[in-house]
Design a protein around this motif. Structure first.
Motif, PDB file in Angstrom:
ATOM      1  N   ASP A   1       0.824  -1.207   0.000  1.00 14.60           N
ATOM      2  CA  ASP A   1       0.000   0.000   0.000  1.00 14.60           C
ATOM      3  C   ASP A   1       0.860   1.258   0.000  1.00 14.60           C
ATOM      4  OD1 ASP A   1      -2.616   1.387   0.358  1.00 14.60           O
ATOM      5  OD2 ASP A   1      -1.792   1.897   2.325  1.00 14.60           O
TER       6      ASP A   1
ATOM      7  N   ARG B   1       1.189   4.167  -2.859  1.00 15.33           N
ATOM      8  CA  ARG B   1       1.000   5.590  -2.540  1.00 15.33           C
ATOM      9  C   ARG B   1       2.193   6.414  -3.012  1.00 15.33           C
ATOM     10  NH1 ARG B   1      -2.663   6.835   1.953  1.00 15.33           N
ATOM     11  NH2 ARG B   1      -3.903   4.996   2.473  1.00 15.33           N
TER      12      ARG B   1
ATOM     13  N   ALA C   1      -8.179  -3.759   5.346  1.00 20.63           N
ATOM     14  CA  ALA C   1      -9.087  -2.612   5.373  1.00 20.63           C
ATOM     15  C   ALA C   1      -9.059  -1.928   6.733  1.00 20.63           C
ATOM     16  CB  ALA C   1     -10.504  -3.073   5.030  1.00 20.63           C
TER      17      ALA C   1
ATOM     18  N   ARG D   1      -5.692   0.267   1.095  1.00 15.66           N
ATOM     19  CA  ARG D   1      -6.702   0.372   0.049  1.00 15.66           C
ATOM     20  C   ARG D   1      -6.917  -0.981  -0.634  1.00 15.66           C
ATOM     21  NH1 ARG D   1      -4.224   5.527  -2.903  1.00 15.66           N
ATOM     22  NH2 ARG D   1      -2.413   4.174  -2.662  1.00 15.66           N
TER      23      ARG D   1
END
Length: 269
Positions: A77, A81, A108, A113
């Protein structure tokens, strides 16, 4: 990978009922960072691989649900990003042998995401990079590989934001032990920073100082050195920078960190 363009985070002014300004980040082009600088250390070769423009597929590989698997998903993640901040289109895929529902629910809760299912999702890989993120010793297809060290001592019932910060506080190649002391330190830091950001937001906006922006980017572009990003934020917290500049700095860094540092805006009396 070839060059890409990043985006800065100037503020859009809003107001609380007391008429003091509050800020929400917006995204405008940042010409100061129009060069390829993000480097990932390929665990297969030990060599840095520079990021490039064009679609990039980030694949997270885990055998099943445990603390290390959640860390793998978190690192994937953060990588996605970082690439997106640089203007690189990214889609993320989950490759898991079992426990997909538990992995998705746990990810989550950590603010990770959603991942797409299967290695055949999304556009084809021709001309694009594939980056595999896996635990140490985990099998992955050929391509750039990010190795994630194991997690021990993950407690049940920990606050997800605190757990995310605790996991981000060590570089992804170093083992993490989530004991009471580590979680307590992360909890204290997260509470303090969210309160500080809410207080700073009540002052007029000021841009992120270019030297501070450069320090943040230099840290995370060095093989996702997130602890380096956290060190910059600690220095900014204790600095004499205007409150508005400190707010914008934290909001900018949180695009990478995903800690909801602006969550408490408007809650201060």
């Amino acid at each position: 990978m070839s060059g890409y363009v990043t985006r800065a985070v100037p503020a859009v002014g809003l107001r609380h009922p007391d008429r003091n300004p509050c800020h929400l980040p917006a995204h405008d082009p940042d010409p100061a960072y129009a060069h390829p600088v993000l480097h990932i250390i390929d665990a297969r070769t030990g060599a840095p691989v520079p990021a490039r423009r064009g679609p990039t597929r980030v694949e997270a590989h885990v055998p099943g649900y445990d603390g290390t698997a959640l860390r793998v998903l978190l690192v994937a993640d953060v990588l996605a990003r970082a690439l997106e901040i640089g203007g690189t289109p990214v889609w993320s895929l989950l490759s898991a042998e079992r426990d997909r529902a538990e992995l998705r629910a746990g990810a989550a809760a950590l603010g990770v995401r959603p991942f797409e299912d299967g290695r055949d999702s999304g556009p084809g890989t021709g001309g694009s990079q594939v980056v595999h993120v896996a635990g140490e010793g985990g099998a992955t297809p050929d391509g750039v590989r990010v190795a994630v060290a194991p997690v021990t001592g993950a407690p049940e019932g920990a606050d997800p934001g605190v757990l995310r910060l605790a996991l981000l506080s060590s570089r992804h190649g170093l083992p993490v032990r989530l004991d009471a002391a580590a979680l307590s330190e992360a909890d204290d830091t997260l509470v303090r920073w969210r309160r500080a950001v809410a207080a700073w937001a009540r002052e007029p906006s000021k841009p992120v100082p270019e030297d501070v922006r450069g320090e943040l980017r230099t840290a995370w572009e060095d093989d996702l050195d997130v602890p380096g990003v956290l060190r910059v934020l600690r220095r900014v917290e204790a600095s004499d920078l205007p409150a508005g500049a400190r707010f914008e700095t934290y909001a900018y860094a949180d695009r990478l960190l995903g800690l909801e540092l602006t969550r408490d805006l408007g809650t201060l009396a």
